[in-house]
Motif scaffolding. Structure first.
Motif, PDB file in Angstrom:
ATOM      1  N   THR A 113      69.214  15.170  13.064  1.00 15.32           N
ATOM      2  CA  THR A 113      70.445  15.069  12.269  1.00 15.32           C
ATOM      3  C   THR A 113      71.181  16.405  12.161  1.00 15.32           C
ATOM      4  OG1 THR A 113      69.206  15.430  10.216  1.00 15.32           O
ATOM      5  CG2 THR A 113      69.529  13.153  10.924  1.00 15.32           C
ATOM      6  N   THR A 114      70.738  17.414  12.893  1.00 17.68           N
ATOM      7  CA  THR A 114      71.328  18.757  12.827  1.00 17.68           C
ATOM      8  C   THR A 114      72.319  18.984  13.957  1.00 17.68           C
ATOM      9  OG1 THR A 114      69.373  19.716  11.776  1.00 17.68           O
ATOM     10  CG2 THR A 114      70.796  21.232  12.980  1.00 17.68           C
ATOM     11  N   ASP A 115      73.434  19.639  13.637  1.00 18.93           N
ATOM     12  CA  ASP A 115      74.346  20.171  14.642  1.00 18.93           C
ATOM     13  C   ASP A 115      74.740  21.578  14.238  1.00 18.93           C
ATOM     14  OD1 ASP A 115      74.835  18.936  17.084  1.00 18.93           O
ATOM     15  OD2 ASP A 115      76.060  17.355  16.198  1.00 18.93           O
ATOM     16  N   PHE A 116      75.658  22.197  14.996  1.00 23.83           N
ATOM     17  CA  PHE A 116      75.834  23.637  14.884  1.00 23.83           C
ATOM     18  C   PHE A 116      77.298  24.069  14.842  1.00 23.83           C
ATOM     19  CE2 PHE A 116      71.851  22.688  16.883  1.00 23.83           C
ATOM     20  CZ  PHE A 116      70.962  23.561  16.278  1.00 23.83           C
ATOM     21  N   PHE A 117      77.541  25.076  14.015  1.00 27.62           N
ATOM     22  CA  PHE A 117      78.780  25.837  14.048  1.00 27.62           C
ATOM     23  C   PHE A 117      78.413  27.272  14.428  1.00 27.62           C
ATOM     24  CE2 PHE A 117      79.590  22.306  11.267  1.00 27.62           C
ATOM     25  CZ  PHE A 117      80.912  21.958  11.484  1.00 27.62           C
ATOM     26  N   PHE A 118      79.362  27.992  14.993  1.00 24.62           N
ATOM     27  CA  PHE A 118      79.148  29.418  15.205  1.00 24.62           C
ATOM     28  C   PHE A 118      80.474  30.150  15.107  1.00 24.62           C
ATOM     29  CE2 PHE A 118      79.842  27.919  19.590  1.00 24.62           C
ATOM     30  CZ  PHE A 118      80.625  28.906  20.173  1.00 24.62           C
ATOM     31  N   THR A 119      80.374  31.435  14.786  1.00 22.71           N
ATOM     32  CA  THR A 119      81.583  32.245  14.622  1.00 22.71           C
ATOM     33  C   THR A 119      81.327  33.643  15.159  1.00 22.71           C
ATOM     34  OG1 THR A 119      83.314  32.864  13.022  1.00 22.71           O
ATOM     35  CG2 THR A 119      81.027  33.054  12.270  1.00 22.71           C
ATOM     36  N   GLY A 189      81.664  42.101  15.517  1.00 22.25           N
ATOM     37  CA  GLY A 189      80.898  42.199  16.754  1.00 22.25           C
ATOM     38  C   GLY A 189      79.729  41.248  16.836  1.00 22.25           C
ATOM     39  N   SER A 190      79.305  40.699  15.704  1.00 24.63           N
ATOM     40  CA  SER A 190      78.126  39.835  15.704  1.00 24.63           C
ATOM     41  C   SER A 190      78.484  38.391  16.037  1.00 24.63           C
ATOM     42  CB  SER A 190      77.437  39.867  14.338  1.00 24.63           C
ATOM     43  OG  SER A 190      78.242  39.236  13.356  1.00 24.63           O
ATOM     44  N   LEU A 191      77.463  37.660  16.450  1.00 18.77           N
ATOM     45  CA  LEU A 191      77.517  36.204  16.584  1.00 18.77           C
ATOM     46  C   LEU A 191      76.718  35.625  15.429  1.00 18.77           C
ATOM     47  CD1 LEU A 191      77.865  33.449  18.137  1.00 18.77           C
ATOM     48  CD2 LEU A 191      75.703  34.020  19.298  1.00 18.77           C
TER      49      LEU A 191
END
Length: 437
Positions: A113-119, A189-191
């Motif tokens: 049931t997990t999905d992902f966001f990233f910035t 600079g980070s992910l």
């Protein structure tokens, strides 16, 4: 929100050689070398015994470095093998999983049931892999056969969906960040990888699991039965599980997904020679957009409020990550219908036409125990009761769960040379620039 055009990841010859070495990095070395290495190029600790200011400029991850981290955290690696046998179902196959694919991290009974966001500095993205069909999986160089890096990373990059041209804004202050993270979390600079779990769907999966195994649920919060808990067709009628237990069980299972995915990414950082760590020191409500501060929109999730709840309840991001809870579904009946469709519909784990790992996959998938009308009626009644009694699904835990984040960044080894003895970082960190850039 903006759409994301089809993209092609270009891998240089230097990067191909570096990836080849990465694929040979020993697992035990990654485990033993894992540490939280928080100090990045461009970073600064202003005071205290570990005060230090980097003399190097901020350096974002390259597109290939970013794709590698995301592929290991979110990747689809093959077909879910399912649950092989249960005497209560025999000769039918147990119908637990909700997806046909297997990812880089485990999920209780294959619920996924997990999905992902990233910035990062280029923007904010959604990356969904929970219902993606397997592609070429994680490559392994074996017997002189070169790994298909382009197919592996390309499958991940193709799932990026850009939501904004900006990095998520989080003020460097409490309560949005825990005090010890104000200097570094979501640093330029980070992910930053943000796994998010749909606890409404996970609860429905668990209610279905218990019902299929003959157990109802009892509302121990209000001291009354939940409809169907004593249905005579249940093998264990009259012996229901407490609702609070089932919901805590749901929270714990989903949290295991969240942490395992980013833990895999943390292991990869050492092999890549990147800094970073897994942590939970960003306020969940702030990053979802439920802090109440209009200057901190976070991911912009829809948020519900009710005087019965201690905290606001984010329910999902419309059109992007929608849980099986109101207002993203009309009612309990639609939530159960969509849950069943995910399992038994086109491309689901119990659709006979879905490919799979078995010699006779069509026969195996077709043998799964079905959801009949009586079962769907009981399940819908339980979900409806929880929604009407508590005003949300689940009733006693959040609808959306965030636990751990992964932050990846270029490490400033000067900080560690200045303040630490030998062994504060790996050879991969020392050689990262020459190897990758």
């Amino acid at each position: 929100m903006t759409g994301t055009p089809s993209r092609v990841l270009r891998v240089s010859e230097r990067e191909r050689a570096a990836i080849g070495a990465l694929l040979r990095f020993p697992l035990v070395a990654a485990i033993n070398g894992r540490r939280s290495r928080r100090f990045p190029v461009g970073g600064s600790i202003p005071a205290g015994e570990l005060a230090f200011t980097s003399a190097k400029p901020v350096q974002p991850l390259s597109e290939v470095e970013r794709a590698l981290v995301l592929a290991v955290v979110t990747g689809v690696t093959g077909w879910n093998f399912g649950i092989s046998h249960h005497p209560g179902y025999a000769p039918a196959l147990p119908n637990y999983p909700a997806t046909a694919g297997g990812r880089t991290f485990p999920s209780a009974a294959g619920f996924h049931t997990t999905d992902f966001f990233f910035t990062d500095d280029s923007g904010t993205y959604f990356l969904s892999s929970r219902d993606a069909a397997p592609g070429d999986g994680v490559p392994v160089e074996d017997d002189g056969v070169e790994a298909d890096v382009d197919a592996w990373l390309g499958a991940t990059v193709a799932r990026y969906r850009k939501l904004s041209d900006r990095r998520i804004r989080l003020p460097r202050e409490e309560p949005h960040l825990e005090g010890h993270n104000t200097w570094i979390a979501n640093h330029p600079g980070s992910l930053l990888v943000v796994p998010v779990a749909d606890l409404a769907q996970h609860l429905i999966a668990n209610l279905a699991f218990f019902l299929q195994n003959g157990y109802g649920v009892y509302d121990d919060v209000n001291g009354r039965p939940v409809p169907g808990g004593d249905d005579s067709s249940l093998r264990h009628a009259g012996d229901p599980f407490p609702l609070s237990f089932v919901e805590q069980y749901t929270l714990a299972e989903a949290s295991a997904e969240l942490i395992t995915g980013v833990y895999n990414g943390h292991l990869l950082l050492g092999a890549l020679g990147l800094g970073g760590w897994t942590f939970d020191g960003i306020d969940r409500l702030s990053i979802l957009g439920a802090s109440g501060d209009p200057d901190v929109p976070g991911l912009g999730f829809h948020v519900e409020h009710d005087e019965r709840w201690a905290l606001p309840n984010p329910t999902g991001l419309p059109g992007v990550f929608e849980t099986l809870a109101r207002p993203h579904v009309r009612d309990a009946a639609e939530a159960v219908e969509r849950f069943a469709e995910r399992k038994f519909g086109t491309g689901g784990p119990f659709d006979a036409a879905t490919p799979g790992p078995w010699r006779d996959t069509r026969r195996v998938r077709s043998s799964a125990a079905p959801y009949d009308e009586r079962f769907l009626r009981l399940l819908t009644g339980q979900v409806r009761y929880i929604d009407e009694t508590f005003g949300k699904v689940p009733g006693t835990v959040p609808t959306v769960q965030i636990l751990n984040y992964l932050q990846a960044q270029h490490l400033d080894t000067d900080f560690y040379d200045h303040h630490f003895g030998e062994g504060a970082y790996l050879a991969t960190h020392r050689e990262h620039g020459a190897t990758w850039h």
